[in-house]
Scaffold this motif. Sequence first.
Motif, short mmCIF file in Angstrom:
data_model
loop_
_atom_site.label_atom_id
_atom_site.label_comp_id
_atom_site.label_asym_id
_atom_site.label_seq_id
_atom_site.Cartn_x
_atom_site.Cartn_y
_atom_site.Cartn_z
N GLY A 1 0.82 -1.22 0.00
CA GLY A 1 0.00 0.00 0.00
C GLY A 1 0.85 1.26 0.00
N PHE A 2 0.32 2.31 0.64
CA PHE A 2 0.93 3.64 0.62
C PHE A 2 2.39 3.65 1.09
N PHE A 3 2.68 3.02 2.23
CA PHE A 3 4.02 3.20 2.81
C PHE A 3 5.06 2.23 2.24
N ASP B 1 0.45 -8.98 -1.83
CA ASP B 1 -0.68 -8.17 -1.35
C ASP B 1 -1.95 -8.94 -1.72
N ARG B 2 -2.92 -8.91 -0.81
CA ARG B 2 -4.15 -9.64 -1.14
C ARG B 2 -4.87 -8.96 -2.30
N LYS C 1 -2.02 -4.38 -6.73
CA LYS C 1 -1.10 -3.44 -6.06
C LYS C 1 0.31 -4.02 -6.03
N VAL D 1 4.14 -4.97 6.08
CA VAL D 1 3.81 -3.54 5.90
C VAL D 1 2.30 -3.38 5.74
N GLN E 1 5.58 -3.56 10.80
CA GLN E 1 5.25 -2.14 10.91
C GLN E 1 4.53 -1.85 12.24
N LYS E 2 4.55 -0.60 12.63
CA LYS E 2 3.78 -0.12 13.77
C LYS E 2 2.36 0.19 13.30
N ASN F 1 10.44 3.82 13.18
CA ASN F 1 11.50 4.54 12.48
C ASN F 1 11.79 5.92 13.07
N TYR G 1 -7.85 5.80 5.57
CA TYR G 1 -8.39 4.96 6.64
C TYR G 1 -8.24 5.63 8.01
N1 LIG Z 1 6.52 4.11 10.25
C1 LIG Z 1 5.92 5.07 9.54
O1 LIG Z 1 6.43 6.18 9.43
C2 LIG Z 1 4.61 4.77 8.85
C3 LIG Z 1 4.02 5.69 7.96
C4 LIG Z 1 2.83 5.32 7.32
C5 LIG Z 1 2.23 4.12 7.61
N2 LIG Z 1 2.81 3.29 8.54
C6 LIG Z 1 2.19 2.00 8.91
O2 LIG Z 1 2.34 1.08 7.84
C7 LIG Z 1 1.22 0.20 7.80
C8 LIG Z 1 0.64 0.22 6.40
O3 LIG Z 1 0.16 1.51 6.15
P1 LIG Z 1 -0.29 1.98 4.68
O4 LIG Z 1 -0.69 3.40 4.81
O5 LIG Z 1 0.73 1.57 3.70
O6 LIG Z 1 -1.62 1.07 4.53
P2 LIG Z 1 -2.38 0.70 3.18
O7 LIG Z 1 -3.77 0.36 3.57
O8 LIG Z 1 -2.14 1.73 2.12
O9 LIG Z 1 -1.62 -0.63 2.69
C9 LIG Z 1 -1.74 -1.86 3.35
C10 LIG Z 1 -1.76 -2.97 2.30
O10 LIG Z 1 -1.72 -4.24 2.95
C11 LIG Z 1 -2.55 -5.14 2.22
N3 LIG Z 1 -2.92 -6.23 3.12
C12 LIG Z 1 -3.66 -6.15 4.27
N4 LIG Z 1 -3.74 -7.36 4.87
C13 LIG Z 1 -3.03 -8.21 4.09
C14 LIG Z 1 -2.73 -9.60 4.18
N5 LIG Z 1 -3.18 -10.34 5.18
N6 LIG Z 1 -1.97 -10.15 3.20
C15 LIG Z 1 -1.53 -9.41 2.17
N7 LIG Z 1 -1.77 -8.09 2.03
C16 LIG Z 1 -2.52 -7.50 2.97
C17 LIG Z 1 -3.72 -4.27 1.75
O11 LIG Z 1 -4.37 -4.84 0.63
C18 LIG Z 1 -3.01 -2.95 1.43
O12 LIG Z 1 -2.61 -2.88 0.07
C19 LIG Z 1 0.24 0.69 8.87
O13 LIG Z 1 0.33 -0.13 10.02
C20 LIG Z 1 0.70 2.11 9.17
O14 LIG Z 1 0.47 2.51 10.51
C21 LIG Z 1 3.98 3.58 9.13
#
Ligand SMILES: NC(=O)c1ccc[n+]([C@@H]2O[C@H](COP(=O)([O-])OP(=O)(O)OC[C@H]3O[C@@H](n4cnc5c(N)ncnc54)[C@H](O)[C@@H]3O)[C@@H](O)[C@H]2O)c1
Length: 341
Positions: free
Chosen positions: A9-11, A30-31, A35, A67, A90-91, A119, A160
Motif C-alpha cells: 500500500g501507501f508506505f 498483497d491480497r 497493487k 507492511v 510495521q507499527k 522509524n 483509513y
Molecule cells: N513508520 C511510519 O512512518 C509509517 C508511515 C505510514 C504508515 N505506517 C504504517 O504502515 C502500515 C501500512 O500503512 P499503509 O498506509 O501503507 O496502509 P495501506 O492500507 O495503504 O496498505 C496496506 C496494504 O496491505 C494489504 N494487506 C492487508 N492485509 C493483508 C494480508 N493479510 N496479506 C496481504 N496483504 C494485505 C492491503 O491490501 C493494502 O494494500 C500501517 O500499520 C501504518 O500505521 C507507518
Amino acid sequence: MRGGLIGCGFFARNHLAAWRDLGVDMVLCDRDVGKAQALASEFGAPAVYGDAAPMIAAERLDFVDIVTTVESHRPLVELCAAARLPMVCQKPFAADLPDGRDMVMAARDAGVPLLVHENFRWQKPMLALSQVVGAGEIGTPSFARISFRHAFDIYRNQPYLATEPRLALVDVGVHVLDLARFFLGDVTRYYCRTQRLNPRVRGEDAANLLLDHSSGAVSSVEISFFSHLDPDPFPQTLVRVEGSEGTAELLPGYRLVVTRGGRSETHDVEPPVPAWGQRPWHLIQDSVVALQRHWLTCLRDGVEPRPSGADNLRTLELVYGAYDSAERGVALTTSLDEVRG
Ligand SMILES: NC(=O)c1ccc[n+]([C@@H]2O[C@H](COP(=O)([O-])OP(=O)(O)OC[C@H]3O[C@@H](n4cnc5c(N)ncnc54)[C@H](O)[C@@H]3O)[C@@H](O)[C@H]2O)c1
C-alpha cells in the motif's frame, strides 16, 4: 539477501526503495494482487503473490517485512514464526497488549528476531540528540518535552485514518512514546488527556501525556493533528531534553541547539534526501533506510534489533493504557515486569 514484503500500500514504496538502496531483492505480496504487480514493475521485483502462505512456501526467504495495517499483524507474525522466518513488522505492532505478548512469544519460541518498524528513533535528528544526551553533554536528564503537532492533511494519503475510532495515540503515539523511552528510559506512571478537534475525523486527533520515568525524570508528550502553525513543522518532531548541566533541543528547520554553561551551539541535523526521495519526506525516507540497514546488521551479527517486539510491548502498554487513563481521568502505573513476559 532475499526478503518477502507483505502489504503493497501507501508506505511500502519507502520500504522497497530502501531495500533497493541496501541491495536486497524483495518478492511482493498483497491480497490485492494488482497493487503488488504495480510495485513489482516499478521496483523490478522477481515474483508476486496474492497470499503470504504460498509466498513463504515457495520462496527461500532470509526474512519477511510486514507492511500491512495492524489487524493483520498477529496472523502474519504467527505464520512467519511457524516458518522460522526473521521479521520486521510495521507499527502499531499489535491491536492490543495480549496480542502483542502472544506475537512476541511466537517469535521467541521460534528463535527468530523481530524488529518493530519504529522509524522515528532512527531519524537523523533523533540519533544526533541521543548522541548528545548519551555522551553526558547536558548532564543527567531530568525533563523532556516531545511534541508532534501539525495540521498537515494526513488523511489524503492514508484515508483509513479518518474513520479509525482510535487515532492519534495508535498512529503516532506509538512513535513519540517510543521516543520518550528512547531518551529517558522506562516509564513507571503516566496520565493522558485526549481531544477530538477536527470534525471530519472519528477518533481522537490530539493527546497530551505526562510520564514519570524510572530514572526520576519526567516527560511531557504532545500529539496534535489539528494545530495550525506557520511554518508547520510537519513531519518534524520537536524535542527538548533538559539535564543537570544543560539543555539539548531539536527546533524547526533541523536545528539541534545544545546549551550549557551559558553558551549555545547550533548543529545542522537535516537528513540527506535519498535519490528516490523528496522534501519534506526525506526525514522519514532516510529513517526507513537507517532502520532497514540496522536490521541487516542485526541479522548478520545475530544481535537483538532495536526496538524488538519485546521492547515495543512497553510502548504499547502506554499507548493502550493512555485511553484508559484519559477515559477515567486517572494516572496509571505500568506493569514492567509483567509486560517483559
Ligand atoms: N513508520 C511510519 O512512518 C509509517 C508511515 C505510514 C504508515 N505506517 C504504517 O504502515 C502500515 C501500512 O500503512 P499503509 O498506509 O501503507 O496502509 P495501506 O492500507 O495503504 O496498505 C496496506 C496494504 O496491505 C494489504 N494487506 C492487508 N492485509 C493483508 C494480508 N493479510 N496479506 C496481504 N496483504 C494485505 C492491503 O491490501 C493494502 O494494500 C500501517 O500499520 C501504518 O500505521 C507507518
